[in-house]
Design an enzyme around this catalytic site. Structure first.
Site, mmCIF file in Angstrom:
data_model
loop_
_atom_site.group_PDB
_atom_site.id
_atom_site.type_symbol
_atom_site.label_atom_id
_atom_site.label_comp_id
_atom_site.label_asym_id
_atom_site.label_seq_id
_atom_site.Cartn_x
_atom_site.Cartn_y
_atom_site.Cartn_z
ATOM 1 N N ASP A 1 2.853 -2.114 3.019
ATOM 2 C CA ASP A 1 1.857 -2.322 4.062
ATOM 3 C C ASP A 1 2.180 -1.502 5.305
ATOM 4 O O ASP A 1 1.292 -0.897 5.920
ATOM 5 C CB ASP A 1 1.795 -3.821 4.410
ATOM 6 N N ASP B 1 -3.763 -10.009 2.360
ATOM 7 C CA ASP B 1 -2.979 -10.741 3.347
ATOM 8 C C ASP B 1 -3.161 -12.245 3.216
ATOM 9 O O ASP B 1 -2.460 -13.016 3.880
ATOM 10 C CB ASP B 1 -3.365 -10.290 4.761
#
Length: 366
Positions: free
Chosen positions: A219, A265
């Protein structure tokens, strides 16, 4: 005499124009920003709670029926960030150098099919609460099977209540395809999140720690190191994110200045939190201690993400904050309580092994 546009002169007038030029979008009011971030926060935590508790029932029923659950192996865990990177970069190339319109058309059709399926699994239990719905539930459900000899390609059992759920979900899917409204996007996105958290099994706590640790760097690289993640998120018109308009207070449901949160997420930390809930359940003590520790850790991590996002007004890799909290805090807590070896050794496949061995031995004896 034609009207003359007076340029902004005061700091209150200049700042919104500067930020709009830098970010490409209008500045939201403080109230609008707070409402948008609170809504994203709620859309993150609700699927985690819902999906985690549904995972208990799903795994129990699968074991009772003998249905095999797909479990991520250690190899799958190590390959996941590599495969995700390849897919992400491939979409980025198409979006940047080719036409995103045709890609969005293909993806919209794909998500219509799987979105309808995912939403029907959420709607069915809700419809089951309506008085009279029991008339649509048959003791012997319909059975659809597609096979060639002993080789079964597809098998499905369903009742009329599921058919009604599927039809309603399909109608909702048509609305999404035609209008692409952010509310339709969110409903599909939340359905994917709940089903993903319910059905995906990391197999073991070790696998979960390794996967989230690898995605921590994944990420950070794709958000901070390149423009890839942000460009794909902004240009890919698909329910891979949840949205809320920051101009909702001015334009209502027709707002267009969106704050967004990727489903990854929600789902990726969510499957780890659900795993810890099943660990709690495996002890047979009626405790949900590690589930709530990990869930509150997620709340803390998401709060940190929103805080940094608000301060710097720039895209943030949410896993940068979620992984240390969701993984670190439960493990440190288990270390303090003296449960670390039990938590880190938890393996769902090994939990099923004794029953399988016992059943095999009984068959041999017979």
């Amino acid at each position: 005499m034609a009207d003359v546009e007076v340029p902004p002169t005061t700091p209150e007038e200049v700042l919104p124009e500067v930020v709009k030029n830098l970010t490409g979008r209008a500045v939201a009011s403080t109230e609008g920003l707070a409402l948008a971030y609170f809504s994203l926060f709620m859309m993150a935590i609700v699927p985690i709670i819902w999906g985690s508790f549904r995972s208990i029932t799903y795994h129990r029923k699968s074991k009772e029926s003998g249905t095999q659950i797909e479990v991520m192996s250690t190899k799958d865990v190590y390959m996941f960030p590599i495969m995700a990177s390849g897919m992400l970069f491939g979409i980025y190339i198409i979006v940047k150098y080719l036409s995103a319109e045709h890609l969005n058309l293909v993806i919209a059709s794909y998500f219509f099919i799987i979105g309808t399926w995912a939403l029907s699994f959420i709607i069915r239990p809700v419809l089951g609460m309506i008085p009279g719905s029991s008339l649509l539930i048959d003791e012997e459900p319909y059975h659809m099977k597609f096979n060639k000899g002993s080789l079964v390609y597809f098998e499905c059992k369903f009742d009329l209540l599921y058919v009604v759920s599927l039809v309603l979900s399909a109608l909702f899917g048509v609305w999404y395809i035609v209008k692409k409204h952010w509310l339709a996007n969110n409903v599909f996105g939340l359905a994917f999140s709940i089903n993903g958290i319910e059905m995906i099994s990391l197999g073991s706590v070790k696998n979960g720690c390794i996967l989230l640790s690898l995605l921590f760097f994944y990420d950070i690289f794709w958000v901070f190191g390149t423009e890839v993640m942000v460009m794909v998120a902004k240009n890919l018109d698909a329910p891979i994110k949840v949205l809320f308009p920051m101009d909702f207070l001015d334009k209502g449901i027709f707002g267009s200045n969106f704050a967004m949160l990727g489903l990854g997420d929600i789902v990726l930390p969510g499957v780890f939190i659900a795993l810890l809930l099943r660990y709690d359940a495996s002890k047979g003590e009626g405790s949900q201690f590690y589930f709530w520790v990990s869930f509150m850790s997620y709340v803390l991590g998401m709060g940190m993400t929103i805080g940094v996002l608000t301060i710097f007004n720039a895209a943030q890799p949410a896993l940068l904050y979620l992984v240390p909290t969701c993984v670190g805090i439960p493990l440190v807590t288990s270390l303090i309580k003296g449960d670390f070896s039990s938590v880190i050794a938890y393996d769902e496949e090994q939990q099923e092994t004794p029953a399988v061995v016992e059943e095999t031995e009984c068959k041999k004896t017979e």
